[in-house]
Design a protein around this motif. Structure first.
Motif, mmCIF file in Angstrom:
data_model
loop_
_atom_site.group_PDB
_atom_site.id
_atom_site.type_symbol
_atom_site.label_atom_id
_atom_site.label_comp_id
_atom_site.label_asym_id
_atom_site.label_seq_id
_atom_site.Cartn_x
_atom_site.Cartn_y
_atom_site.Cartn_z
ATOM 1 N N GLN A 1 37.453 -37.876 4.233
ATOM 2 C CA GLN A 1 38.068 -36.742 3.552
ATOM 3 C C GLN A 1 37.477 -35.407 4.009
ATOM 4 O O GLN A 1 38.183 -34.400 4.083
ATOM 5 C CB GLN A 1 37.897 -36.874 2.039
ATOM 6 C CG GLN A 1 38.515 -35.718 1.261
ATOM 7 C CD GLN A 1 38.264 -35.819 -0.238
ATOM 8 O OE1 GLN A 1 37.411 -36.574 -0.676
ATOM 9 N NE2 GLN A 1 39.013 -35.057 -1.015
ATOM 10 N N SER A 2 36.186 -35.409 4.360
ATOM 11 C CA SER A 2 35.531 -34.159 4.751
ATOM 12 C C SER A 2 35.828 -33.756 6.187
ATOM 13 O O SER A 2 35.243 -32.789 6.702
ATOM 14 C CB SER A 2 34.011 -34.277 4.546
ATOM 15 O OG SER A 2 33.712 -34.609 3.209
ATOM 16 N N GLY A 3 36.708 -34.495 6.858
ATOM 17 C CA GLY A 3 37.174 -34.110 8.189
ATOM 18 C C GLY A 3 36.057 -33.986 9.203
ATOM 19 O O GLY A 3 35.263 -34.905 9.414
ATOM 20 N N GLY A 4 35.965 -32.825 9.833
ATOM 21 C CA GLY A 4 34.970 -32.599 10.872
ATOM 22 C C GLY A 4 33.558 -32.508 10.367
ATOM 23 O O GLY A 4 32.609 -32.440 11.174
ATOM 24 N N SER B 1 32.530 -34.813 7.923
ATOM 25 C CA SER B 1 32.302 -36.099 7.255
ATOM 26 C C SER B 1 31.367 -36.994 8.060
ATOM 27 O O SER B 1 31.516 -37.148 9.266
ATOM 28 C CB SER B 1 33.634 -36.812 7.053
ATOM 29 O OG SER B 1 33.424 -38.128 6.563
ATOM 30 N N MET B 2 30.429 -37.621 7.366
ATOM 31 C CA MET B 2 29.594 -38.656 7.973
ATOM 32 C C MET B 2 30.255 -40.029 7.898
ATOM 33 O O MET B 2 29.653 -41.039 8.249
ATOM 34 C CB MET B 2 28.226 -38.690 7.302
ATOM 35 C CG MET B 2 27.289 -37.576 7.731
ATOM 36 S SD MET B 2 26.899 -37.603 9.506
ATOM 37 C CE MET B 2 26.038 -39.163 9.671
ATOM 38 N N GLY B 3 31.498 -40.071 7.396
ATOM 39 C CA GLY B 3 32.272 -41.296 7.403
ATOM 40 C C GLY B 3 32.191 -42.121 6.141
ATOM 41 O O GLY B 3 32.911 -43.115 6.009
ATOM 42 N N TYR B 4 31.341 -41.723 5.203
ATOM 43 C CA TYR B 4 31.168 -42.524 3.995
ATOM 44 C C TYR B 4 32.145 -42.126 2.887
ATOM 45 O O TYR B 4 32.026 -42.589 1.756
ATOM 46 C CB TYR B 4 29.717 -42.437 3.516
ATOM 47 C CG TYR B 4 28.768 -43.113 4.476
ATOM 48 C CD1 TYR B 4 28.629 -44.502 4.477
ATOM 49 C CD2 TYR B 4 28.059 -42.383 5.413
ATOM 50 C CE1 TYR B 4 27.792 -45.133 5.380
ATOM 51 C CE2 TYR B 4 27.208 -43.004 6.320
ATOM 52 C CZ TYR B 4 27.082 -44.385 6.300
ATOM 53 O OH TYR B 4 26.249 -45.011 7.197
ATOM 54 N N ASP B 5 33.130 -41.298 3.226
ATOM 55 C CA ASP B 5 34.236 -40.963 2.325
ATOM 56 C C ASP B 5 35.537 -41.355 3.017
ATOM 57 O O ASP B 5 36.387 -40.525 3.296
ATOM 58 C CB ASP B 5 34.222 -39.473 1.971
ATOM 59 C CG ASP B 5 34.194 -38.565 3.204
ATOM 60 O OD1 ASP B 5 33.940 -39.084 4.320
ATOM 61 O OD2 ASP B 5 34.426 -37.357 3.049
ATOM 62 N N PRO B 6 35.731 -42.665 3.320
ATOM 63 C CA PRO B 6 36.819 -43.091 4.203
ATOM 64 C C PRO B 6 38.190 -42.778 3.632
ATOM 65 O O PRO B 6 38.465 -43.008 2.462
ATOM 66 C CB PRO B 6 36.600 -44.603 4.332
ATOM 67 C CG PRO B 6 35.866 -44.987 3.087
ATOM 68 C CD PRO B 6 34.970 -43.826 2.795
ATOM 69 N N SER B 7 39.039 -42.253 4.511
ATOM 70 C CA SER B 7 40.410 -41.922 4.143
ATOM 71 C C SER B 7 41.394 -42.765 4.947
ATOM 72 O O SER B 7 42.203 -43.482 4.377
ATOM 73 C CB SER B 7 40.656 -40.426 4.380
ATOM 74 O OG SER B 7 41.965 -40.048 4.057
ATOM 75 N N ALA C 1 29.585 -51.701 13.729
ATOM 76 C CA ALA C 1 30.396 -50.759 12.963
ATOM 77 C C ALA C 1 29.908 -50.700 11.523
ATOM 78 O O ALA C 1 29.650 -51.727 10.900
ATOM 79 C CB ALA C 1 31.861 -51.180 12.997
ATOM 80 N N ASP C 2 29.787 -49.504 10.996
ATOM 81 C CA ASP C 2 29.457 -49.297 9.586
ATOM 82 C C ASP C 2 30.768 -49.332 8.801
ATOM 83 O O ASP C 2 31.661 -48.520 9.030
ATOM 84 C CB ASP C 2 28.760 -47.944 9.413
ATOM 85 C CG ASP C 2 27.957 -47.859 8.136
ATOM 86 O OD1 ASP C 2 28.453 -48.343 7.095
ATOM 87 O OD2 ASP C 2 26.839 -47.311 8.161
ATOM 88 N N ILE C 3 30.888 -50.281 7.876
ATOM 89 C CA ILE C 3 32.141 -50.520 7.164
ATOM 90 C C ILE C 3 31.973 -50.194 5.678
ATOM 91 O O ILE C 3 31.103 -50.751 4.996
ATOM 92 C CB ILE C 3 32.580 -51.988 7.316
ATOM 93 C CG1 ILE C 3 32.770 -52.344 8.795
ATOM 94 C CG2 ILE C 3 33.858 -52.245 6.530
ATOM 95 C CD1 ILE C 3 33.912 -51.624 9.461
ATOM 96 N N VAL C 4 32.819 -49.288 5.177
ATOM 97 C CA VAL C 4 32.811 -48.900 3.766
ATOM 98 C C VAL C 4 34.025 -49.550 3.118
ATOM 99 O O VAL C 4 35.165 -49.155 3.398
ATOM 100 C CB VAL C 4 32.859 -47.371 3.600
ATOM 101 C CG1 VAL C 4 32.770 -46.986 2.124
ATOM 102 C CG2 VAL C 4 31.747 -46.711 4.405
ATOM 103 N N LEU C 5 33.811 -50.530 2.252
ATOM 104 C CA LEU C 5 34.906 -51.370 1.776
ATOM 105 C C LEU C 5 35.278 -51.168 0.314
ATOM 106 O O LEU C 5 36.275 -51.746 -0.133
ATOM 107 C CB LEU C 5 34.551 -52.857 1.980
ATOM 108 C CG LEU C 5 34.498 -53.344 3.430
ATOM 109 C CD1 LEU C 5 34.133 -54.811 3.481
ATOM 110 C CD2 LEU C 5 35.834 -53.109 4.119
ATOM 111 N N ASN C 6 34.519 -50.404 -0.429
ATOM 112 C CA ASN C 6 34.923 -50.306 -1.835
ATOM 113 C C ASN C 6 35.564 -48.972 -2.166
ATOM 114 O O ASN C 6 36.658 -48.913 -2.690
ATOM 115 C CB ASN C 6 33.755 -50.616 -2.772
ATOM 116 C CG ASN C 6 32.724 -49.516 -2.831
ATOM 117 O OD1 ASN C 6 32.348 -48.952 -1.813
ATOM 118 N ND2 ASN C 6 32.255 -49.205 -4.034
#
Length: 479
Positions: free
Chosen positions: A100-103, A105-111, A151-156
């Motif tokens: 969500q934080s775009g450029g 984002s560290m990726g932990y807010d997956p969209s 790969a770091d996977i955010v699943l919840n």
């Protein structure tokens, strides 16, 4: 890779004998006193490449808020060959899809799980780390150097969707993910039925993140999109993008069956982030999922021993590597523990190398944190520790001596591999101690090169070794 054994019952029986028989002042001398012994002439060190034990280490190839933005995949690409040359066999990268934080984002807010920097959304085409083309190039460079990419996977928790009325919460929620609402790829479109609660699941599990966008893994279509279908996240990441394994983020936010089913479907190396210092909780997760797990019990043991309590007897506390050496992923720091605002979950910089010496010589799969490796005060010594880990760190564990400021441990080796002895000393003075080892009639040396002393083990295995003040030495035999 050879199996490393460490039987917990034997481990603690040996430890009990040590504490009952040892005295702190019976054999300790100053390091500038040879204690009446003749110092042997230096001899040749073992060629550690001849003692490859099959073990390697993993690099956490990022830190929180990496800079420069949009260049991280290229930055990593330029370091991979050097990491491979010193003995790294896997790199763990941050969540690679658009958040969500775009450029920023560290990726932990997956969209959008399928936007790797190739769709314009959330104010950017590239992710914080770069473009999809650069990511695929980095993965190719890693594979060319025999390094797996994890790969770091955010699943919840999900983030960045559009507002829609949610009848189960009786208000608007950000649960609409489609081509115009945070999911430009059009793959795995979601709405409120895919999140807790819904028409299938009344249960609303606890979560520290984005409560209303907590994916319901009991729903068939969620399972299909995450790991079952040919275009699922798991299979797309593995078969199209080329990822080799998984780091499962925040596994306290979902049930064990998710990881178990994922691994049965696609396999690969895996490690779970179960942030809990209780080793039994982590062991239960390993047994239930088949996944490896970060050994937070070992991390907190080291933090207490080196920092909080300044007491090395705590290094014998219960840790996951003692019972699950092939599943325990050990570490001294990560992107969360090293955040600027973190005060309670960190091993102080002055104790980092002692902590690395501990994990590099004990069972488990060690992880090196990117910023630690890039620290010019650490890198040379970390390279030596990696070399020692990949060669001499094998065999069962025997705690030879332990008190509040000394810790001496032997890895007993395997076949023709002699193993090693780790001596940590946190006092303000260099120390020596006479011990009995499994080696006899041979000259020893410190392979960490923190000591230039060359003691001789006698025919009974008795030898006096040393460790520098507030430091460590790693002993083994010579040619």
């Amino acid at each position: 890779m050879k199996k490393i054994t460490s039987t917990p019952l034997l481990y603690f029986l040996v430890l009990a004998l040590i504490f009952s028989c040892s005295s702190d002042d019976d054999t300790v001398v100053d390091s500038d006193d040879d204690n009446g012994m003749e110092q042997p002439e230096p001899v040749s060190a073992l060629n550690l490449s001849d003692y490859d034990n099959g073990s390697r280490v993993m690099m956490q190839a990022f830190y929180w808020d990496v800079e420069p933005r949009f260049e991280w995949w290229n930055t990593i690409s330029g370091k991979i060959e050097g990491w491979a040359n010193v003995g790294v066999n896997r790199i763990w990268i941050p969540p690679a899809s658009k958040g969500q934080s775009g450029g920023y984002s560290m990726g932990y807010d997956p969209s959008d799980y399928f936007d790797f920097g190739n769709y314009e959304q959330h104010g950017t085409i590239p992710t914080r780390f770069g473009t999809r083309e650069e990511l695929e190039g980095m993965i190719s460079v890693a594979h060319d150097n025999n390094i797996e990419v994890i790969a770091d996977i955010v699943l919840n928790h999900n983030s960045g969707g559009g507002l829609e009325y949610n009848p189960y919460r009786e208000r608007d929620t950000y649960t609409l993910f489609d081509e115009t609402h945070g999911n430009a790829s059009g793959m795995f479109n979601r709405d409120y039925e895919d999140f807790y609660p819904n028409s299938v699941s009344e249960y609303d599990p606890p979560s520290l993140f984005y409560q209303e966008t907590n994916l319901d893994h009991h729903r068939e279509r969620v399972q299909d999109w995450l790991w079952k279908d040919e275009n699922s996240v798991a299979k797309y990441y593995k078969n199209v993008m080329g990822f080799d394994g998984w780091r499962f983020d925040y596994v306290l936010g979902f049930e064990d069956f998710v990881i178990q089913d994922w691994l049965e479907e696609v396999g690969g190396f895996s490690v779970s982030e179960l942030w809990d210092g209780n080793p039994e909780i982590i062991r239960n997760h390993i047994d239930a999922t088949g996944s490896g797990a970060f050994d937070f019990a070992a991390f907190y043991t080291m933090e207490q021993a080196f920092d909080r309590n300044d007491d090395l007897t705590e290094l014998t506390n219960d840790q996951v590597w003692q019972t699950h050496p092939e599943k325990a992923v050990t570490f001294t720091a990560n992107h969360d523990t090293e955040k600027d605002d973190n005060e309670d979950n960190i091993i102080a910089s002055e104790n980092k190398l002692k902590a690395y010496a501990f994990i590099m010589t004990h069972p488990g799969y060690p992880t090196i944190f990117y910023l630690d490796y890039e620290n010019p005060e650490f890198q040379e010594q970390l390279n030596k520790l990696i070399s020692i880990h990949n060669s001499l760190a094998t065999g069962s564990v025997n705690i030879i001596y332990n008190d509040n400021d000394e810790y001496i441990m032997q890895r007993n080796g395997d076949g023709n591999n002699p193993g090693l002895i780790l001596y940590i000393n946190t006092s303000g003075n260099a120390k020596r101690r006479t011990i009995t080892t499994s080696w006899n009639s041979t000259i020893l040396m410190d392979y960490s090169e923190n000591s230039s002393y060359y003691p001789m083990a006698d025919e009974n295995g008795e030898v006096t070794i040393e460790a520098p003040a507030n430091g460590y030495a790693i002993w083994s035999v010579t040619e």
